[in-house]
Design a protein around this motif. Structure first.
Motif, PDB file in Angstrom:
ATOM      1  N   ARG A   1       0.841  -1.192   0.000  1.00  0.00           N
ATOM      2  CA  ARG A   1       0.000   0.000   0.000  1.00  0.00           C
ATOM      3  C   ARG A   1       0.878   1.244   0.000  1.00  0.00           C
ATOM      4  O   ARG A   1       2.086   1.176   0.198  1.00  0.00           O
ATOM      5  CB  ARG A   1      -0.923   0.011   1.211  1.00  0.00           C
ATOM      6  CG  ARG A   1      -0.221   0.153   2.555  1.00  0.00           C
ATOM      7  CD  ARG A   1      -1.167  -0.186   3.692  1.00  0.00           C
ATOM      8  NE  ARG A   1      -1.551  -1.587   3.644  1.00  0.00           N
ATOM      9  CZ  ARG A   1      -2.824  -2.017   3.692  1.00  0.00           C
ATOM     10  NH1 ARG A   1      -3.822  -1.143   3.791  1.00  0.00           N
ATOM     11  NH2 ARG A   1      -3.092  -3.302   3.658  1.00  0.00           N
ATOM     12  N   LEU A   2       0.233   2.381  -0.239  1.00  0.00           N
ATOM     13  CA  LEU A   2       0.915   3.674  -0.251  1.00  0.00           C
ATOM     14  C   LEU A   2       0.340   4.529   0.872  1.00  0.00           C
ATOM     15  O   LEU A   2      -0.889   4.692   0.970  1.00  0.00           O
ATOM     16  CB  LEU A   2       0.727   4.357  -1.601  1.00  0.00           C
ATOM     17  CG  LEU A   2       1.450   5.685  -1.854  1.00  0.00           C
ATOM     18  CD1 LEU A   2       1.753   5.842  -3.341  1.00  0.00           C
ATOM     19  CD2 LEU A   2       0.617   6.883  -1.386  1.00  0.00           C
ATOM     20  N   VAL A   3       1.222   5.054   1.704  1.00  0.00           N
ATOM     21  CA  VAL A   3       0.826   5.995   2.750  1.00  0.00           C
ATOM     22  C   VAL A   3       1.519   7.316   2.451  1.00  0.00           C
ATOM     23  O   VAL A   3       2.720   7.351   2.166  1.00  0.00           O
ATOM     24  CB  VAL A   3       1.195   5.483   4.160  1.00  0.00           C
ATOM     25  CG1 VAL A   3       0.906   6.552   5.213  1.00  0.00           C
ATOM     26  CG2 VAL A   3       0.439   4.193   4.473  1.00  0.00           C
ATOM     27  N   SER A   4       0.766   8.396   2.523  1.00  0.00           N
ATOM     28  CA  SER A   4       1.312   9.688   2.102  1.00  0.00           C
ATOM     29  C   SER A   4       0.948  10.784   3.091  1.00  0.00           C
ATOM     30  O   SER A   4       0.064  10.637   3.939  1.00  0.00           O
ATOM     31  CB  SER A   4       0.767  10.056   0.714  1.00  0.00           C
ATOM     32  OG  SER A   4      -0.635  10.236   0.785  1.00  0.00           O
ATOM     33  N   GLY A   5       1.640  11.905   2.958  1.00  0.00           N
ATOM     34  CA  GLY A   5       1.325  13.065   3.761  1.00  0.00           C
ATOM     35  C   GLY A   5       2.131  14.270   3.338  1.00  0.00           C
ATOM     36  O   GLY A   5       3.153  14.158   2.667  1.00  0.00           O
ATOM     37  N   ARG A   6       1.597  15.448   3.721  1.00  0.00           N
ATOM     38  CA  ARG A   6       2.336  16.683   3.484  1.00  0.00           C
ATOM     39  C   ARG A   6       3.266  16.928   4.665  1.00  0.00           C
ATOM     40  O   ARG A   6       2.876  16.761   5.810  1.00  0.00           O
ATOM     41  CB  ARG A   6       1.380  17.866   3.313  1.00  0.00           C
ATOM     42  CG  ARG A   6       0.634  17.827   1.986  1.00  0.00           C
ATOM     43  CD  ARG A   6      -0.196  19.086   1.778  1.00  0.00           C
ATOM     44  NE  ARG A   6      -0.794  19.097   0.448  1.00  0.00           N
ATOM     45  CZ  ARG A   6      -1.919  18.489   0.131  1.00  0.00           C
ATOM     46  NH1 ARG A   6      -2.602  17.828   1.079  1.00  0.00           N
ATOM     47  NH2 ARG A   6      -2.391  18.532  -1.082  1.00  0.00           N
ATOM     48  N   TRP A   7       4.466  17.334   4.338  1.00  0.00           N
ATOM     49  CA  TRP A   7       5.460  17.595   5.369  1.00  0.00           C
ATOM     50  C   TRP A   7       5.584  19.117   5.456  1.00  0.00           C
ATOM     51  O   TRP A   7       6.262  19.745   4.675  1.00  0.00           O
ATOM     52  CB  TRP A   7       6.783  16.927   5.006  1.00  0.00           C
ATOM     53  CG  TRP A   7       7.787  16.921   6.099  1.00  0.00           C
ATOM     54  CD1 TRP A   7       9.019  17.536   6.096  1.00  0.00           C
ATOM     55  CD2 TRP A   7       7.682  16.267   7.367  1.00  0.00           C
ATOM     56  NE1 TRP A   7       9.677  17.302   7.258  1.00  0.00           N
ATOM     57  CE2 TRP A   7       8.885  16.522   8.066  1.00  0.00           C
ATOM     58  CE3 TRP A   7       6.687  15.504   7.991  1.00  0.00           C
ATOM     59  CZ2 TRP A   7       9.106  16.042   9.355  1.00  0.00           C
ATOM     60  CZ3 TRP A   7       6.928  15.032   9.253  1.00  0.00           C
ATOM     61  CH2 TRP A   7       8.117  15.290   9.922  1.00  0.00           C
ATOM     62  N   GLY A   8       4.886  19.709   6.420  1.00  0.00           N
ATOM     63  CA  GLY A   8       4.722  21.149   6.424  1.00  0.00           C
ATOM     64  C   GLY A   8       5.881  21.883   7.051  1.00  0.00           C
ATOM     65  O   GLY A   8       6.790  21.297   7.642  1.00  0.00           O
TER      66      GLY A   8
END
Length: 322
Positions: free
Chosen positions: A310-317
């Motif tokens: 699976r793919l897990v993603s997020g913005r790194w602010g």
């Protein structure tokens, strides 16, 4: 690295430039007997046009001509063509030391004198071609060595050294231009089990197939696919936001699924799968690409913890980077 020995008497394209028609014919006949292909020009201006058309390996040029003399023509050739510079043999008078000096100042690599001693001309042309072709071989070898220093030999993707150079260049540009930057970190699921079952040769074949799949998906000029270590691969995606990176990651997983590489020791499928961590940000002053890679690694860990494949993603602010 062994270099092939240049041919003893190499044939070449040679441009003869002389305003004396009889001399042009003599030179053409002699050089053609030596196996060379010969083009003729009557003055410097005509020589420039001919050079652009045929790109000769050697230019045999009279120093004194009307319209444009050999010195001016040679200077123009050296200015317009570099890496490699043209090989110009200047024809001068027997006792004309001034012309010899001017010829070398203009960029000529050697000279012959009038009346021409044909055996001397033959040896000088032969030596020039030998040196030129040896230089080209050395340059090719150096380019190959430079490429080898940047490429992972098993997968033919960028290695860690090239990846670091790339990120150290692209990250500051992203800060200046304030465009998004994304990282995909991919890991082959249960690869140790794969190696144990299929052997290291089988593992190498698997890595190569996955690398080719990544190259098919990540192919924009600005993007870079690299082997990050072992069974991990990193995709650096300048000017790509989170949604774009997720799309690329999903395409990668679809491409791997399409390959259907058998994996008898996988706990989740009967074929090879990837877990992917995806992190994206708009870089700010004081941030580093290492932080974004660390964020992608964190999301990769979460993808594995959630069951892999699976793919897990997020913005790194900006606040997270601070």
């Amino acid at each position: 690295m062994n270099l092939p020995k240049p041919t003893e008497t190499p044939a070449a394209n040679i441009l003869v430039v002389d305003d004396d028609g009889f001399m042009r014919m003599q030179l053409r006949v002699y050089l053609q007997k030596e196996g060379h292909r010969v083009e003729l020009a009557e003055n410097g201006e005509e020589a420039l046009a001919k050079f652009a058309e045929i790109k000769p390996e050697v230019v045999l040029m009279d120093a004194l001509m009307p319209v444009m003399d050999g010195f001016a023509c040679c200077q123009t050739l050296m200015k317009n063509y570099q890496n490699p510079s043209p090989l110009v043999l200047m024809i001068t008078g027997l006792d004309d030391e001034t012309s010899v000096d001017r010829a070398f100042e203009a960029g000529a690599i050697d000279y012959v004198t009038k009346p021409i001693h044909w055996a001397v001309l033959r040896q000088r042309v032969k030596r020039l071609l030998y040196q030129s072709r040896l230089q080209h071989q050395l340059e090719s070898a150096n380019q190959m060595l430079e490429r080898l220093a940047k490429i992972d030999q098993l997968t033919q993707l960028a290695n860690r050294h090239q990846l670091d150079l790339f990120l150290n260049t692209e990250w500051p540009e992203a800060i200046r231009e304030q465009y998004p930057f994304s990282i995909l970190l991919c890991d082959i699921d249960y690869f140790k089990n794969y190696n144990d079952h299929y052997g290291h040769q089988g593992g190498d074949d698997c890595l190569q197939q996955v690398a080719k799949a990544l190259s098919r998906v990540v192919h924009r000029p600005k993007d870079l696919a690299a082997r990050y270590g072992g069974e991990e691969f990193l995709m650096a995606l300048p000017n790509t936001d989170l949604e774009g990176a997720i799309h690329i990651g999903e395409n990668i997983q679809a491409e791997i699924a399409r390959l259907a590489i058998p994996h008898a020791r996988s706990a989740i499928a009967n074929h090879v799968t990837l877990s992917i961590g995806c992190a994206s940000t708009i870089p700010c002053l004081g941030s580093s690409w290492e932080q974004l890679v660390a964020a992608a690694d964190k999301y990769l860990y979460e993808a594995k913890a959630q069951g892999r494949n699976r793919l897990v993603s997020g913005r790194w602010g900006e606040e997270a980077m601070g």
